[in-house]
Design an enzyme around this catalytic site. Structure first.
Site, mmCIF file in Angstrom:
data_model
loop_
_atom_site.group_PDB
_atom_site.id
_atom_site.type_symbol
_atom_site.label_atom_id
_atom_site.label_comp_id
_atom_site.label_asym_id
_atom_site.label_seq_id
_atom_site.Cartn_x
_atom_site.Cartn_y
_atom_site.Cartn_z
ATOM 1 N N ASP A 53 50.711 20.129 -0.596
ATOM 2 C CA ASP A 53 50.551 20.868 0.430
ATOM 3 C C ASP A 53 49.466 20.662 1.300
ATOM 4 O OD1 ASP A 53 47.970 21.889 -0.625
ATOM 5 O OD2 ASP A 53 49.094 23.545 -1.893
ATOM 6 N N LEU A 54 49.315 21.365 2.416
ATOM 7 C CA LEU A 54 48.260 20.907 3.484
ATOM 8 C C LEU A 54 46.599 20.367 2.980
ATOM 9 C CD1 LEU A 54 47.696 20.380 6.517
ATOM 10 C CD2 LEU A 54 46.824 22.784 6.400
#
Length: 237
Positions: free
Chosen positions: A106-107
């Protein structure tokens, strides 16, 4: 993304519009090579990376590509994104359009990301029944204890999906401070590590993937840098 295999006669016919009935004679005449070797068998199976030449004309010349990338925080695991830089944007070269991501982060997670154009290879890594280990360095807001180790080894029940996670390995790093842990998972549930630590109301401050299977992130790669895997690395993972 899977690597499709096809009979040689069908491949040549589809790329040249020559009827399949005529391909047998063409092969017998020695007019086709596959990966540098004369091909005379119509039943020969070729795939997306076979180098196929007919009468001196290259019908297919694609190279399997395997890349490791040190993903920084703030970069998304996507091929395109209107708001953030993607892992594809970080790669050298002009044409990475056929690459896909093997196991997304994820980011706000950093670390090892694999990219390839070989669907069969990525499928073997990500298939749940293969249970390929993935190890993360996790930094927590609060200290850890033996209780965490035991809970991770037992697995957690997630009511939303109605599943119990597979046993995971947790090792406390620097026990004197106890805010970091090495966690090894054998599956990839949605935000799994953050949700597991959430059971203890212990927020994850930083998450970094160190390895996938036997393949560890190259320590020489700085955030944002990448390199191709060696043949040995491709085979071992």
């Amino acid at each position: 993304m899977q690597s499709k295999r096809a009979r040689l006669d069908r491949f040549i016919s589809s790329h040249t519009q020559i009827p399949k009935k005529q391909i047998r004679l063409i092969l017998a005449q020695g007019r086709v090579t596959v990966d540098g070797q004369l091909a005379r068998d119509i039943d020969l199976r070729v795939d997306q990376f076979s180098h196929i030449v007919f009468d001196g004309q290259v019908l297919q010349q694609r190279r399997a590509c395997y890349i490791m990338l040190h993903k920084p925080v703030g970069v998304v695991c996507a091929t395109k994104d209107e708001q953030h830089k993607t892992v594809i944007d970080l790669l050298d070269g002009t044409d990475n359009s056929d690459l896909h991501i093997v196991g997304r982060l994820d980011l706000n997670t950093s670390g090892l990301v694999l990219l390839t154009n070989d669907g069969q290879w990525s499928k073997r890594i990500m298939a749940p029944d293969h249970k390929v280990a993935k190890t993360y360095l996790v930094t927590l807001k609060n200290p850890l204890s033996q209780e965490y180790i035991e809970a991770f080894a037992q697995g957690f029940y997630f009511a939303f999906e109605d599943i119990t996670t597979l046993p995971a390995q947790l090792t406390i790093v620097n026990a004197a401070q106890g805010h970091q842990a090495l966690v090894t998972l054998y599956e990839g549930r949605y935000h799994q590590i953050k949700r597991m630590f959430g059971r203890f109301r212990n927020p994850v401050v930083a998450l970094h993937r160190l390895s996938v299977g036997t393949l560890a992130l190259d320590e020489c790669l700085q955030p944002g840098q990448s390199r191709e895997l060696t043949p040995q690395e491709v085979a071992t993972i």
